[in-house]
Structures are given as structure tokens and as C-alpha cells.
Motif scaffolding. Structure first.
Motif, PDB file in Angstrom:
ATOM      1  N   THR A 291       0.711  -1.100   0.183  1.00 58.53           N
ATOM      2  CA  THR A 291      -0.106   0.059   0.070  1.00 58.53           C
ATOM      3  C   THR A 291       0.863   1.382   0.145  1.00 58.53           C
ATOM      4  O   THR A 291       1.987   1.103   0.663  1.00 58.53           O
ATOM      5  CB  THR A 291      -0.938   0.151   1.289  1.00 58.53           C
ATOM      6  OG1 THR A 291      -0.175  -0.191   2.598  1.00 58.53           O
ATOM      7  CG2 THR A 291      -1.976  -1.150   1.216  1.00 58.53           C
ATOM      8  N   GLU A 294      -0.068   7.203   3.475  1.00 54.68           N
ATOM      9  CA  GLU A 294      -1.104   8.148   3.493  1.00 54.68           C
ATOM     10  C   GLU A 294      -0.268   9.518   3.015  1.00 54.68           C
ATOM     11  O   GLU A 294      -0.886  10.242   2.024  1.00 54.68           O
ATOM     12  CB  GLU A 294      -1.748   8.175   4.662  1.00 54.68           C
ATOM     13  CG  GLU A 294      -2.867   7.300   4.827  1.00 54.68           C
ATOM     14  CD  GLU A 294      -4.006   7.466   3.946  1.00 54.68           C
ATOM     15  OE1 GLU A 294      -4.225   8.703   3.400  1.00 54.68           O
ATOM     16  OE2 GLU A 294      -4.456   6.592   3.618  1.00 54.68           O
ATOM     17  N   ASP A 295       0.856   9.608   3.635  1.00 54.91           N
ATOM     18  CA  ASP A 295       1.759  10.981   3.187  1.00 54.91           C
ATOM     19  C   ASP A 295       2.158  11.134   1.870  1.00 54.91           C
ATOM     20  O   ASP A 295       2.654  12.072   1.315  1.00 54.91           O
ATOM     21  CB  ASP A 295       2.773  11.232   4.262  1.00 54.91           C
ATOM     22  CG  ASP A 295       3.878  10.062   4.112  1.00 54.91           C
ATOM     23  OD1 ASP A 295       3.407   8.948   3.989  1.00 54.91           O
ATOM     24  OD2 ASP A 295       4.942  10.549   4.292  1.00 54.91           O
ATOM     25  N   LYS A 297       0.366   9.695  -0.949  1.00 57.75           N
ATOM     26  CA  LYS A 297      -0.394   9.222  -2.010  1.00 57.75           C
ATOM     27  C   LYS A 297      -0.838  10.128  -3.244  1.00 57.75           C
ATOM     28  O   LYS A 297      -1.293   9.689  -4.233  1.00 57.75           O
ATOM     29  CB  LYS A 297      -1.919   9.047  -1.331  1.00 57.75           C
ATOM     30  CG  LYS A 297      -1.863   7.771  -0.597  1.00 57.75           C
ATOM     31  CD  LYS A 297      -3.250   7.202  -0.241  1.00 57.75           C
ATOM     32  CE  LYS A 297      -3.432   5.824   0.327  1.00 57.75           C
ATOM     33  NZ  LYS A 297      -4.740   5.397   0.868  1.00 57.75           N
TER      34      LYS A 297
END
Length: 424
Positions: A291, A294-295, A297
């Protein structure tokens, strides 16, 4: 230097280097690595501290040579010939999940352990006791097994667990089949005429075989993380060893970038850069794919692309880490040729890979690692490691419009950076 003088010289070197290492650790309030179950599993010497770091490498080299001389060539050759038994006991520990069934907080009897792993006692005990000669487990009192720091790693460190499984299980038979493969397919550059193919009676190339065998792709990915985290192979050397900041808001295509952990590390250090991580469909399967943090994306993407197919993404840098050493000349040239349709003038090809030293030039630890890697490439992919001139020749053969710029090794790294530019 006479043989007696060499023994004395080596023992003096060992004493000198040990003193440097221990005084450094003491000054920092640190302990040395230990086989104790609660000890350190890595020597806590920062490569930034050059003197103690080099002293440790010198210590490893000197103790290895002294050990060999103390054995003598005849005894040393005898030991070398049966060293494969080390892999046998390690394979048994992995395959029968022995480490996972030894409690971390207490001992266990051989009988109880045999029942838990469903292996007869008289077959289990010799294998475990042999593993103990390599500091895997220990026997605090007769008949009882306890964890060492080494065996504990197999329980708590998924990357090291995968590394052990990859070599002792997945590559056990292929390594033993390399000579047979060389006899069957002399002078082959094909990736499906290797020890892996001979051992598994398969006609699949390694990276296809990797995705077909259950669990192997994920194990390989974790094992490569373990390798990438080893001394001299850490991602930090790649992050710090290239002038990424000069790219500004550029785009980097990480070809064969697996789950993107290298690109993620570079992206965090250089927040203006955008990364497109490419790998094959098998490495993007739901059960394998990682994956994106988040930082990252909005600046990192995991995409599907086979680098033997025409490249369509226009970028500033095409980055290939540990890719070329996995292919013979024939296929490395093809990778470079498939890049051409997307290349803009002055686009860079940046390869993060090995460069073979001239014999005897590198330190003993580095040379052993590189020579081992060179031979291992024959096992899986019919490839090899390369010298600097070999890298330059690859670009020239692929297309005269490639201009080889330079190759350099970042400080403290065992991997090199090899750079070329598209001039056409």
C-alpha cells in the motif's frame, strides 16, 4: 612474510582492532552484538564513525583468515565440502517451524518440541543440535532447548524469516543444480535454462516462476527487504548518494520497483519529486501488493508494467535498482532499447546495482559478498555481476545515443550508482 609471521601478524591485528571496537562501544555506553536471547542482533557501530566501522570490517577479515590458517588448507577444504549441512539444519528449522514452537520465555524439552512440530525425536534432536553449532538455539541444560538471539530473529523478524526460507527452502535444490544446468545448456543466456529450471523441471523464467509458486512472490519481496536492510545495502545510501534535489519537481519511474519501499524513502526526503513504481502484474496481485503510505498518495503510484515492453511514461529519470544484475547481456540490452520510445533528450537512466571490483582490491567482506552475488545470479537467471567497463558497453550496444556518464559508489554503500544520458 613467513607462515609463522603471518599468524602472529593476524593475531596482533585482531587484538588491535578488537580494542578499537570495544573502546568505541564503551565510550558510547553500548554493548556488542550477542547470541544471548535478549542481546543485540547487530553491531551498534555507525558507519559514520569511520575508524571503528573499518576496524570491525578488518576484524572480520582477520579472524576469518586466521581461522582458515589455523585449520590449514587440507582441513579447511574438508570443512568447506560439507558446509552444505549448515543449510540442511537451517532448512529443517524453517520447514518444521521449530523456532516458532520454542517458547520465547522458557525452555522446552526435545520430546515436547518433537511432538509440537510432528518430527520424530531421534530425527529432530540431531538437526537442532547441529543448528546450535551455528548459534541457532542453545541447550542450557541437557535435554532442554532455549532460544538464542539468532533463533529469536526467526520468530520476530519477518524479513529475516523470509530470507532464510528463500535460500534454505526455495533455492536449496536450484543451487545444487547449477552445474547440471550448465552441462545441459552450455553458454545459455536464457533465463529459463538455470538451476531453478533444472531442479523444478520447469520452463518458466525466474520471475514468472516466482509468481506461480504459492507464497514465493511475497517471500521473495520480504527477503529483498532483508537484503536491502543489510550493511552496505541500506536504502539510505541510495537516498543520500544521488543529487535528487537537482531534479526539482521531476518525475522518477522506478522500474521493477516491487512494492515501492525505495521510492517511498526517496520521496520522503525530496518532497517535490513524483514517483511511478512499475512492476509486473504478478507483483501487483491483491495478495502481494503493498500500500502507498498516506503521506505519499499524491506523489507515489504503484503501476503495472513489464520493462521488456515499450515504455510509455515520459520522465526525467528511469531508476532501476537490483534489476540489471538479474539478466544476461541479451536482456539488459532489450530493457534499454524498450525505453527509447519514451525518452526525452537528457533523460537519465540511473542504475543502482553492483560493480565487481578487481580481484583483491576491495575489502575481504565486500569481495566475498560480491563474488557470492555473482555466482548466485547463475542460479536463478543466468546472469552475472559487471565491472564498470561492462556497464558502459551495455549502453553503447543498446544504442549509440546513450551516453555513459559515470559510475560511483556512495560512501558506506556496497551498491553503486551507474548513470547514463539519452542524447537522441
Amino acid at each position: 612474510m613467513t607462515s609463522l609471521e603471518r599468524l602472529t601478524s593476524l593475531s596482533d591485528t585482531i587484538a588491535e582492532k578488537t580494542k578499537i571496537v570495544t573502546e568505541y562501544l564503551s565510550s558510547k555506553g553500548l554493548e556488542a552484538a550477542s547470541f544471548d536471547v535478549n542481546g543485540l542482533d547487530e553491531f551498534p557501530i555507525s558507519p559514520d564513525d569511520k575508524v571503528p566501522s573499518q576496524a570491525r570490517l578488518d576484524l572480520i577479515a582477520a579472524t576469518r583468515e586466521l581461522h582458515g590458517l589455523a585449520l590449514g588448507p587440507k582441513e579447511g577444504l574438508r570443512y568447506l565440502a560439507w558446509d552444505s549441512v549448515n543449510s540442511l539444519s537451517l532448512q529443517a528449522v524453517y520447514e518444521f517451524q521449530i523456532a516458532e514452537n520454542v517458547p520465547l520465555d522458557r525452555t522446552i524439552s526435545y520430546q515436547e518440541l518433537a511432538e509440537k512440530v510432528n518430527v520424530p525425536l531421534l530425527k529432530l534432536r540431531p538437526l537442532v543440535r547441529h543448528a546450535m553449532t551455528n548459534h541457532i538455539f542453545y541447550e542450557p541444560s541437557k535435554g532442554l532447548v532455549a532460544h538464542s538471539r539468532t533463533s529469536r530473529l526467526l520468530v520476530e523478524n519477518p524479513q529475516m524469516h523470509a530470507w532464510v526460507g528463500f535460500f534454505s527452502e526455495d533455492l536449496w535444490n536450484p543451487i545444487a543444480s547449477v552445474v547440471n544446468a550448465m552441462k545441459k545448456w552450455p553458454n545459455s543466456q536464457e533465463p529459463n535454462e538455470t538451476g531453478v529450471n533444472f531442479a523444478n523441471n520447469s520452463d518458466l523464467a525466474w520471475f514468472d516462476f516466482l509468481q506461480k509458486k504459492e507464497g514465493l512472490a511475497k517471500r521473495y519481496s520480504l527477503a529483498m527487504e532483508a537484503h536491502g536492510g543489510g550493511e552496505g545495502f541500506k536504502v539510505e545510501h541510495t537516498v543520500e548518494g544521488y543529487p535528487w534535489a537537482e531534479l526539482g519537481e521531476g518525475t522518477v519511474v522506478d522500474m521493477g520497483g516491487n512494492q515501492g519501499y525505495v521510492s517511498f524513502a526517496i520521496a520522503r526526503a525530496y518532497p517535490k519529486l513524483k514517483f511511478i513504481v512499475q512492476d509486473t502484474a504478478g507483483m501487483r496481485a491483491p495478495e502481494v501488493i503493498g500500500t502507498i503510505p498516506e503521506d505519499l498518495k499524491d506523489r507515489a503510484y504503484l503501476t503495472t508494467h513489464n520493462f521488456f515492453m515499450e515504455q510509455t511514461v515520459v520522465a526525467d529519470v528511469y531508476f532501476l535498482r537490483w534489476i540489471f544484475h538479474g539478466f544476461s547481456e541479451k536482456y539488459c540490452i532489450e530493457i534499454l532499447r524498450q525505453l527509447r520510445p519514451a525518452l526525452k533528450k537528457r533523460a537519465r537512466i540511473l542504475i543502482n546495482d553492483g560493480v565487481l571490483p578487481d580481484p583483491g582490491v576491495a575489502g575481504a567482506v565486500e569481495e566475498k559478498s560480491m563474488r557470492t552475488m555473482d555466482v548466485m545470479m547463475q542460479v536463478t537467471v543466468n546472469a552475472r555481476e559487471r565491472e564498470i567497463d561492462d556497464w558502459a558497453e551495455l549502453f553503447k550496444t543498446a544504442d549509440e545515443r546513450y551516453r555513459f556518464l559515470k559510475a560511483w559508489k556512495p560512501e558506506k554503500s556496497r551498491m553503486w550508482l551507474i548513470e547514463a544520458e539519452w542524447t537522441g
